[in-house]
Design an enzyme around this catalytic site. Structure first.
Site, PDB file in Angstrom:
ATOM      1  CB  CYS A 169      -0.817   0.160   1.263  1.00  0.00           C
ATOM      2  SG  CYS A 169      -2.024   1.410   1.237  1.00  0.00           S
ATOM      3  CB  CYS A 201       1.145   9.724  -1.123  1.00  0.00           C
ATOM      4  SG  CYS A 201       1.515   9.055  -2.933  1.00  0.00           S
TER       5      CYS A 201
HETATM    6 ZN   LIG Z   1      -2.186   2.522  -0.718  1.00  0.00          ZN
HETATM    7 ZN   LIG Z   2       1.041  10.892  -4.513  1.00  0.00          ZN
END
Ligand SMILES: [Zn+2]
Ligand SMILES: [Zn+2]
Ligand SMILES: [Zn+2]
Ligand SMILES: [Zn+2]
Ligand SMILES: [Zn+2]
Ligand SMILES: [Zn+2]
Ligand SMILES: [Zn+2]
Lengths: 202, 521
Positions: free
Chosen positions: B297, B310
């Site tokens: 992930c 992220c």
């Molecule tokens: Zn993810």
């Molecule tokens: Zn990103």
């Protein structure tokens, strides 16, 4: 043993045929075994008329592989020549029948005639020597005189190219090796400053 | 098979994914098709129908086509086979082109036959070995050229040794007629050479036939047939390897074969420039503590400061909600500004660079942007495969210990399968997008890509939570992921079709990204 034997029989016949044929007018001077060995021959061809190579005599180095005639002979120029399809360094020739388009029923005579024809009509889009080929495309007159100069110098062609001769003499007087000077000047498009830079960097 | 399986019946999906994480189909005969049936009536754009064939069966297919052409045109089997190879096994084309212009090439005129017959009446000289032979020792090819049998043998042997099968031409210097298989069989005497020849020509037959494909695994003698050949996934039922039907390389949809070849070449060529990307550790953008990524992930939570970000772009995860998701889009303006800023610093040293926009640098940035995402999805895919294997083992144990039934755990395995499938798809959307020209179709594609990517990250995040997950939420995510995967593939197919039409319309092919169907190299 049978394959080389067969190749030798055929070579002997090919030698005899070139000797008796009236090929001289087609530009083929001779085909001879080197030191009596049938797997290493020497061919001699004339530069074709109305080309920069006119009047020149060119020696070809011909090696016969054991699989001959099912594989093509290995042919290169022993005489230095300035031509888009011939390496100005090694004499290697780019010609389809010496590679993929060889056929077992072709002969050394066919090969020599084809090479002679190649001298007369270069194929710049399939170059062996990139430097020569790009000069051939972009500066045809400089190409012609360089080819002529090489023909006079290496192939005993009668014509003279005085301005090139002079440039070479000039640089030789500076203490450089003559054949290096010829090569380097030719590769630099006869720009003395550029040639000097290559021969004596810094 | 449960009902609702129709969509998957003759395509690879179930078998393929089971192979991916080593489960047996009886244990996990999964059926998320039931859930998905309602969301999308259209067929899966990745579905592909094919059958596997044995070596013998392929031979039979070849034989049938050769016989058909041979009878229609009254030719030798060898010539018929050569014609079929040249016409890529389109029997209609083969018959037509032959009638138009091939006739003279393969059937010697009566005169040529007659001439050769009379010459070889008693004794004649072979023009390859220059020996005189009796007529019995000479052999004439279909083109009418005749040489001695021992020369033919030596010639064929040397050609086969060079790896040739199809495309051995006549020995005559002006003749380019291909020698037929039956002629080779008759005059090539060396056993091993003959076997090699048969292998070579068989391979050429398979490779020149668009409806046939062979398993790329070494020594796996398995073949595949499809009546609608396309660059889609095949899974070998003998060795379990999975590959593209058309080019035999790793399955690469939505990229077409040519695009993926171009991309792989670029990745190999630029291996040095981009080697730094494959790092597993980065610093938290908030507290700068070092974070190692060990799950698939890309939605990470810093252990130190609990900051959610992220992994790919290091931005706040909040900016990755489906509506604002821009992580997949290369922003040329932003990149150009960055390059310009860097150039401004550089001007102090090299004043020449002032007015020149750094085009090469920008191109490199763009490439690295796509490469990083490509590599990242690949890495995630591996990690998620591991995760699914672990989950599978755990499920098996629980079932053995009678903690709930297998059915209770199947939803998790279903989700895992879907996750891997979408992750792989996402990986290959990046080279696809890299070669896509700017414009509305690119914007739409990137929008669909972003939607799938954000769904997949959420799905991955949910699965990583493992046992304590919310089944209803998971199923909602799965529905959304499957829906978006199909939408993305449908769009990619449309882009490729449009590009192919554009190529057809423009007289000469241009640098557009895709040809719809790629020819094997
Ligand atoms: Zn993810
Ligand atoms: Zn990103
Ligand atoms: Zn013979
Ligand atoms: Zn022929
Ligand atoms: Zn296989
Ligand atoms: Zn492919
Ligand atoms: Zn942190």
């Amino acid at each position: 043993m049978s394959a080389p034997n067969m190749a030798f029989n055929r070579i002997q016949r090919e030698l005899a045929e070139v000797a008796k044929a009236s090929d001289a007018e087609k530009g083929i001077v001779s085909l001879e075994a080197k030191d009596g060995r049938l797997d290493h021959l020497t061919g001699v061809i004339k530069g074709p008329p109305s080309s920069p190579y006119e009047g020149g005599t060119y020696v070809l180095d011909i090696k016969i592989p054991p699989e001959y005639p099912f594989k093509p002979p290995e042919v290169k120029f022993a005489t230095k020549v300035w031509h888009p399809n011939v390496s100005s360094v090694t004499g290697a020739i780019c010609l389809d029948i010496l590679r993929t388009n060889w056929a077992a029923a072709m002969t050394l005579r066919t090969v020599m005639i084809s090479i002679q024809a190649l001298l007369g009509s270069p194929v710049a889009d399939d170059p062996q020597d990139a430097v020569v080929a790009s000069q051939f495309k972009t500066n045809r007159s400089l190409f012609d005189s360089t080819a002529k100069y090489w023909a006079t110098t290496y192939a005993d062609a009668p014509s003279e190219v005085p301005e090139m001769k002079e440039k070479v003499a000039q640089m030789v007087a500076m203490g450089f090796n003559e054949s290096d000077v010829r090569d380097t000047l030719s590769w630099s498009g006869w720009d003395v400053a550029k040639a000097l830079e290559k021969l004596a960097p810094e | 098979m449960a009902e609702g399986d129709d969509d998957y019946y003759d395509c690879y999906d179930d078998d393929a994914d089971e192979a991916d994480f080593a489960t047996t189909s009886e244990e996990l005969n999964l059926d998320f098709g039931v859930n998905l049936k309602n969301i999308d009536a259209d067929a899966d754009p990745e579905a592909f129908s094919y059958t596997s064939l044995t070596h013998e069966e392929v031979k039979q297919i070849i034989r049938t086509a050769v016989e058909f052409v041979r009878n229609k045109l009254n030719l030798s089997t060898g010539v018929a086979k050569n014609l079929l190879i040249e016409n890529r096994w389109n029997t209609e084309d083969t018959v037509q082109t032959f009638r138009q212009d091939e006739a003279s090439k393969h059937v010697p005129s009566a005169f040529a036959r007659l001439r050769n017959r009379t010459v070889s009446e008693s004794m004649s000289e072979c023009s390859v070995c220059y020996t005189t032979k009796t007529r019995d020792n000479m052999a004439e090819n279909t083109c009418g050229h005749s040489f001695c049998a021992s020369c033919w043998n030596s010639y064929l042997e040397s050609q086969v040794a060079e790896g040739k099968g199809f495309g051995i031409t006549c020995m005559d210097s002006k003749c380019d007629v291909n020698i037929g298989e039956d002629f080779v069989m008759e005059y090539l005497t060396d056993g091993p050479s003959l076997q090699k020849y048969e292998r070579n020509i068989f391979r050429t037959c398979v490779e020149s036939n668009p409806s046939l494909s062979h398993c790329p695994t070494n020594n796996c003698d398995n073949y595949f047939f499809s009546s609608q050949p396309d660059s889609k996934r095949v899974v070998c039922d003998k060795c379990q390897s999975s590959f593209c039907f058309v080019c035999g390389s790793e399955y690469h949809l939505p990229c077409c074969c040519r695009t993926i070849r171009q991309w792989w070449k670029k990745v190999m060529d630029d291996a040095d420039t981009s080697s730094y990307i494959s790092s597993h550790t980065k610093d938290c953008p908030n507290c700068e503590s070092s974070i190692e990524k060990n799950g698939g992930c890309n939605h990470l939570i810093c252990r130190q400061c609990k900051y959610e970000f992220c992994w790919v772009c290091l931005e706040d995860w909040k900016s990755h909600g489906a509506e604002y998701y821009v992580c997949n889009r290369f922003n040329a303006k932003k990149a150009a500004d960055a390059v310009a800023a860097a150039a401004e610093v550089a001007t102090v040293v090299i004043p020449l660079a002032v007015n020149k926009p750094n085009v090469r640098r920008l191109a490199l940035n763009k490439y690295l942007f796509y490469l990083e995402r490509w590599k990242n999805h690949e890495q995630s895919l591996r990690l998620e495969e591991n995760l699914m294997n672990q989950i599978h083992d755990r499920v098996q144990k629980k079932v053995q210990n009678r903690e709930g039934s297998l059915i209770d755990w199947q939803y998790l395995m279903d989700a895992g399968k879907l996750l891997l499938k979408c992750r792989r798809a996402l990986q290959y959307t990046y080279p696809f997008a890299y070669y896509l020209e700017d414009g509305p179709s690119r914007m739409l594609f990137e929008h669909l890509q972003a939607e799938l990517e954000s769904t997949i990250e959420n799905l991955s995040f949910t699965i990583e939570q493992g046992d304590k997950l919310d089944v209803a939420a998971l199923q909602a995510q799965m529905r959304s992921a499957e829906f978006r995967r199909r939408a993305l593939f449908r769009d990619a197919k449309e882009i490729k079709t449009t590009a192919a039409q554009a190529i057809l319309q423009a007289a000469e092919p241009q640098k557009t990204i895709c040809s719809f169907q790629t020819v094997r190299p």
